[in-house]
Every structure is written in structure tokens, then in C-alpha cells.
Design a protein around this motif. Structure first.
Motif, short mmCIF file in Angstrom:
data_model
loop_
_atom_site.label_atom_id
_atom_site.label_comp_id
_atom_site.label_asym_id
_atom_site.label_seq_id
_atom_site.Cartn_x
_atom_site.Cartn_y
_atom_site.Cartn_z
N ALA A 147 -12.81 -0.70 -2.12
CA ALA A 147 -11.35 -0.62 -2.28
C ALA A 147 -10.78 -2.00 -2.59
CB ALA A 147 -10.71 -0.05 -1.02
N ARG A 150 -11.46 -2.97 -6.18
CA ARG A 150 -10.57 -2.25 -7.09
C ARG A 150 -9.18 -2.92 -7.10
NH1 ARG A 150 -10.19 4.14 -7.20
NH2 ARG A 150 -10.12 3.85 -4.98
N ASN A 179 -5.10 0.50 8.58
CA ASN A 179 -6.51 0.85 8.45
C ASN A 179 -7.33 -0.45 8.47
OD1 ASN A 179 -6.06 -0.32 5.98
ND2 ASN A 179 -6.41 1.53 4.80
N GLY A 180 -8.63 -0.33 8.16
CA GLY A 180 -9.50 -1.50 8.26
C GLY A 180 -9.08 -2.64 7.34
N LEU A 217 -7.46 5.86 10.61
CA LEU A 217 -8.56 5.53 9.70
C LEU A 217 -9.04 6.73 8.91
CD1 LEU A 217 -10.68 3.36 12.17
CD2 LEU A 217 -8.88 2.61 10.61
N PHE A 218 -9.40 6.49 7.67
CA PHE A 218 -10.02 7.54 6.86
C PHE A 218 -11.47 7.73 7.31
CE2 PHE A 218 -12.20 9.08 3.01
CZ PHE A 218 -11.44 10.21 2.77
N TYR A 219 -12.19 6.61 7.40
CA TYR A 219 -13.58 6.67 7.90
C TYR A 219 -13.51 6.41 9.41
CZ TYR A 219 -14.63 6.30 2.97
OH TYR A 219 -14.68 6.53 1.61
N ARG A 267 -15.08 1.75 15.30
CA ARG A 267 -14.12 0.99 14.47
C ARG A 267 -12.74 0.95 15.12
NH1 ARG A 267 -13.04 2.88 9.09
NH2 ARG A 267 -12.00 0.87 8.83
N ARG A 319 -8.05 11.61 9.09
CA ARG A 319 -6.74 10.95 9.13
C ARG A 319 -5.64 11.88 9.64
NH1 ARG A 319 -5.87 6.60 4.31
NH2 ARG A 319 -6.14 4.92 5.80
N ASP A 373 0.24 -0.39 -2.87
CA ASP A 373 -1.00 -0.07 -3.58
C ASP A 373 -0.96 -0.75 -4.95
OD1 ASP A 373 -3.16 1.05 -4.92
OD2 ASP A 373 -2.85 3.05 -4.08
N LEU A 374 -1.97 -1.58 -5.21
CA LEU A 374 -2.02 -2.30 -6.49
C LEU A 374 -2.26 -1.40 -7.69
CD1 LEU A 374 -3.87 -5.47 -5.27
CD2 LEU A 374 -1.83 -5.52 -6.70
N ASN A 375 -2.71 -0.19 -7.41
CA ASN A 375 -3.02 0.72 -8.52
C ASN A 375 -1.84 1.67 -8.80
OD1 ASN A 375 -4.00 2.58 -10.29
ND2 ASN A 375 -5.71 3.27 -9.01
N ASP A 387 1.95 -4.02 -5.45
CA ASP A 387 1.77 -5.46 -5.24
C ASP A 387 0.64 -5.65 -4.24
OD1 ASP A 387 2.27 -8.15 -5.59
OD2 ASP A 387 3.99 -8.23 -4.24
N GLU A 388 0.18 -6.89 -4.17
CA GLU A 388 -0.90 -7.19 -3.22
C GLU A 388 -0.29 -7.26 -1.81
OE1 GLU A 388 -3.99 -8.60 -0.99
OE2 GLU A 388 -2.26 -9.90 -1.28
N LEU A 389 -1.02 -6.68 -0.89
CA LEU A 389 -0.56 -6.56 0.50
C LEU A 389 -0.03 -7.86 1.09
CD1 LEU A 389 -0.67 -4.51 2.80
CD2 LEU A 389 -3.00 -5.26 3.26
O1 PTJ Z 1 -10.18 1.77 7.01
P1 PTJ Z 1 -10.28 3.20 6.51
O2 PTJ Z 1 -11.42 3.94 7.16
O3 PTJ Z 1 -8.97 3.95 6.68
O4 PTJ Z 1 -10.60 3.18 4.95
C1 PTJ Z 1 -9.75 2.47 4.11
C2 PTJ Z 1 -10.09 2.60 2.60
C3 PTJ Z 1 -9.26 1.56 1.87
C4 PTJ Z 1 -11.57 2.33 2.40
C5 PTJ Z 1 -9.73 4.02 2.12
O5 PTJ Z 1 -8.39 4.31 2.42
C6 PTJ Z 1 -9.99 4.19 0.64
O6 PTJ Z 1 -11.06 4.57 0.21
O7 PTJ Z 1 -8.95 3.85 -0.15
P2 PTJ Z 1 -9.01 3.93 -1.76
O8 PTJ Z 1 -8.91 5.35 -2.17
O9 PTJ Z 1 -10.11 3.08 -2.30
O10 PTJ Z 1 -7.63 3.27 -2.13
C7 PTJ Z 1 -7.34 1.94 -1.85
C8 PTJ Z 1 -6.25 1.48 -2.81
O11 PTJ Z 1 -5.76 0.23 -2.34
C9 PTJ Z 1 -6.74 1.24 -4.25
O12 PTJ Z 1 -5.84 1.86 -5.14
C10 PTJ Z 1 -6.69 -0.29 -4.44
O13 PTJ Z 1 -6.30 -0.65 -5.72
C11 PTJ Z 1 -5.64 -0.69 -3.42
N1 PTJ Z 1 -5.84 -2.02 -2.85
C12 PTJ Z 1 -6.99 -2.62 -2.50
N2 PTJ Z 1 -6.78 -3.84 -1.97
C13 PTJ Z 1 -5.43 -4.01 -1.96
C14 PTJ Z 1 -4.82 -2.85 -2.52
N3 PTJ Z 1 -3.50 -2.74 -2.65
C15 PTJ Z 1 -2.73 -3.77 -2.21
N4 PTJ Z 1 -3.25 -4.90 -1.67
C16 PTJ Z 1 -4.58 -5.07 -1.52
N5 PTJ Z 1 -5.07 -6.16 -0.96
#
Ligand code: PTJ
Length: 260
Positions: A35, A38, A76-77, A102-104, A109, A149, A187-189, A204-206
Motif C-alpha cells: 500500500a 502504491r 490502521n497499521g 484493522l483490515f488484516y 497487531r 473491519r 488517499d493518494l489514489n 494528498d499524502e497523510l
Molecule cells: O493495517 P491494516 O490491516 O488495516 O491494513 C492497511 C492496508 C493499507 C494494508 C489496507 O487498508 C490496504 O490494503 O489498503 P489498500 O487497498 O492498499 O489502499 C491503500 C491506499 O492508500 C492506496 O490507494 C494508496 O495509494 C494510499 N496510500 C498509501 N500510502 C499513503 C496513501 N495515501 C495517503 N498517504 C500515504 N502515505
């Protein structure tokens, strides 16, 4: 690893170090590494700075948070790894409620995250300035959400009117919106399901967005309700997301014309 401050990618490398450290402490899900990667990619595309478009959504989010009766920050993490200090600072400007969701989801954790908060913010927890929910009290279920979740605290996400969800997955966002809650995601995406399902999406970035959100929450506490409602009413999330996609497209087009 020691990263020299003069390194041109210092900030980005330091964030990676924090992510790796959180993985080693058992805070981060392994998928959190993916994540983060990405996120880095999308941050490159937007130019690694807060755009005026994101700033608009940050201000609207601040207005929602100030007007909220029962706001909750869901963590989350990845959020704990990168921005635990900012999350606590923001929570203290609101009602102090932070929920670990948490998702996972594993007990290990959850406890590692709880320990991190307790070690860094013992006094704030003991004096009730912040409350870490969702670990021992996740006894309510978000309707129509099958993932782990779905289990949330009654005092936290379940009864919240506004939920801030940095780094989210789309399913929960949709389920929370269906419960009538206002969901603010970071969410950056701009193409993600989360981005599209949220009430407000901050693209934007967190660690850049949270300090700005704190700044505007502080500022907006001095504004009257009518003024804040005006800020909220003037915002259209879908329009803002489209502007963000246009911004990226335009930026890439201009870059392609420049000499590399
Ligand atoms: O800690 P958990 O168990 O709840 O798991 C958390 C993750 C992030 C692994 C889980 O929610 C997940 O798989 O998320 P996704 O579907 O990969 O989505 C994460 C989104 O956050 C993506 O669209 C990334 O572009 C975005 N992202 C990643 N880092 C940052 C971010 N957005 C803003 N700031 C960041 N630093």
C-alpha cells in the motif's frame, strides 16, 4: 539505516524507514508495504506536494470535524507507522477518540498498536485526553460488511457522525456512508473505490495532509456554524476528484514536453 539529511529523497526515505520499523514492531500488515509503494507512485504523479485542489478538501474536512458531535479518527497499521503524533494532536483538538480498526486484524497487531500509543502518549491516555478504542470494546457490527473491519466500538465508529479514515479500503467506506455517516478519507489514489465512495476525499499524502487539517480545525473553531456550513455546501467531492485527475493529466503532459 542512517540516511543523510542532504539526500535528495530524504523525506521519502525516512517514511520508508518508519514503515519498515513498524513492520518489525508488528504494527504494520505485510500488505501495508505494498500500500505504501502504491501511495509513493501516486505522490510522484501529483508532484509530492499538497495541491490547491487537496487544500480545498482539507478545509471542508476541517469544517465537518469542527461541526461533528461525535467525530472518530480510525487508524490502521500504516497510519500509526507514519503519523501517530499528528493523529493524537488532531484527536486532542476534537473529542480525543481514536479507534484502531484493522483490515488484516490480529490480536497481536492490535496489541502492538495499543502498546505504541501507551508508550508514546501514556499521560494523554491516563488523563483521558485521548481514548484508544476498538481493541477491547469492538462489540458492534457495521451492517453489510463481511471483513474483520466490520467489528467496531459502540462508543467509537458505531455511534460516530463523522469518521476520518486515513488509508482506507472502499468496502468499509461504503458501509459507513450507508449507515448515514460522513466519511473523510485521505488517499493518494483519486481512482480508488475509497476515493469515490467517501463523503470527502483528501487526495494528498497523510503526513502532509494531517498538519494542515489540524491547522484548519484550530482556525475554524473560531468561525460560526453558518460560515462552516457554507464551506461544506460549496463542495462537490466528485468534481474535486475530477479536478485532481485533470491536474495529474495536465502535469504529465507538461512534463512530457520538458527536457528530462
Ligand atoms: O493495517 P491494516 O490491516 O488495516 O491494513 C492497511 C492496508 C493499507 C494494508 C489496507 O487498508 C490496504 O490494503 O489498503 P489498500 O487497498 O492498499 O489502499 C491503500 C491506499 O492508500 C492506496 O490507494 C494508496 O495509494 C494510499 N496510500 C498509501 N500510502 C499513503 C496513501 N495515501 C495517503 N498517504 C500515504 N502515505
Amino acid at each position: 539505516m542512517e540516511i543523510p539529511k542532504t539526500h535528495p529523497r530524504y523525506e521519502s526515505l525516512m517514511k520508508r524507514e518508519k514503515i519498515i520499523e513498524a513492520l518489525n514492531k508488528g504494527i504494520l500488515a505485510k500488505a501495508g508495504l505494498i500500500a505504501h509503494g502504491r501511495g509513493e507512485t501516486f505522490d510522484y504523479l501529483i508532484g509530492e506536494k499538497t495541491t490547491p485542489i487537496a487544500l480545498k478538501s482539507i478545509k471542508v474536512s476541517a469544517a465537518y470535524l469542527v461541526l461533528a458531535k461525535n467525530p472518530v479518527i480510525s487508524v490502521n497499521g500504516n497510519t500509526v507507522a507514519l503519523a501517530i503524533d499528528e493523529v493524537v494532536e488532531l484527536a486532542k483538538e476534537l473529542n480525543g477518540k481514536i479507534e484502531v480498526n484493522l483490515f488484516y486484524r490480529t490480536k497481536e497487531r492490535e496489541l502492538a498498536i495499543k502498546k505504541e500509543f501507551e508508550e508514546k502518549f501514556k499521560e494523554d491516555i491516563e488523563t483521558g485526553k485521548i481514548k484508544i478504542l476498538g481493541i477491547d470494546d469492538a462489540n458492534k457490527q457495521i451492517p453489510n460488511l463481511d471483513s474483520l473491519r466490520g467489528k467496531v466500538s459502540e462508543d467509537g465508529i458505531f455511534s460516530a457522525d463523522v469518521v476520518l479514515v486515513p488509508l482506507e479500503d472502499g468496502d468499509r467506506t461504503e458501509a459507513l456512508v450507508n449507515m448515514g455517516k460522513k466519511v473523510i478519507s485521505i488517499d493518494l489514489n483519486p481512482l480508488s473505490r475509497t476515493a469515490r465512495k467517501s463523503t470527502i476525499t483528501i487526495v494528498d499524502e497523510l503526513t502532509r495532509a494531517l498538519p494542515l487539517l489540524i491547522k484548519y480545525v484550530r482556525e475554524f473553531k473560531n468561525k460560526d456554524r453558518e460560515e462552516l456550513l457554507k464551506i461544506i455546501d460549496s463542495f462537490d467531492n466528485m468534481k474535486n476528484l475530477k479536478e485532481m485527475i485533470d491536474y495529474i493529466a495536465e502535469r504529465l503532459k507538461n512534463l512530457s514536453l520538458e527536457e528530462l
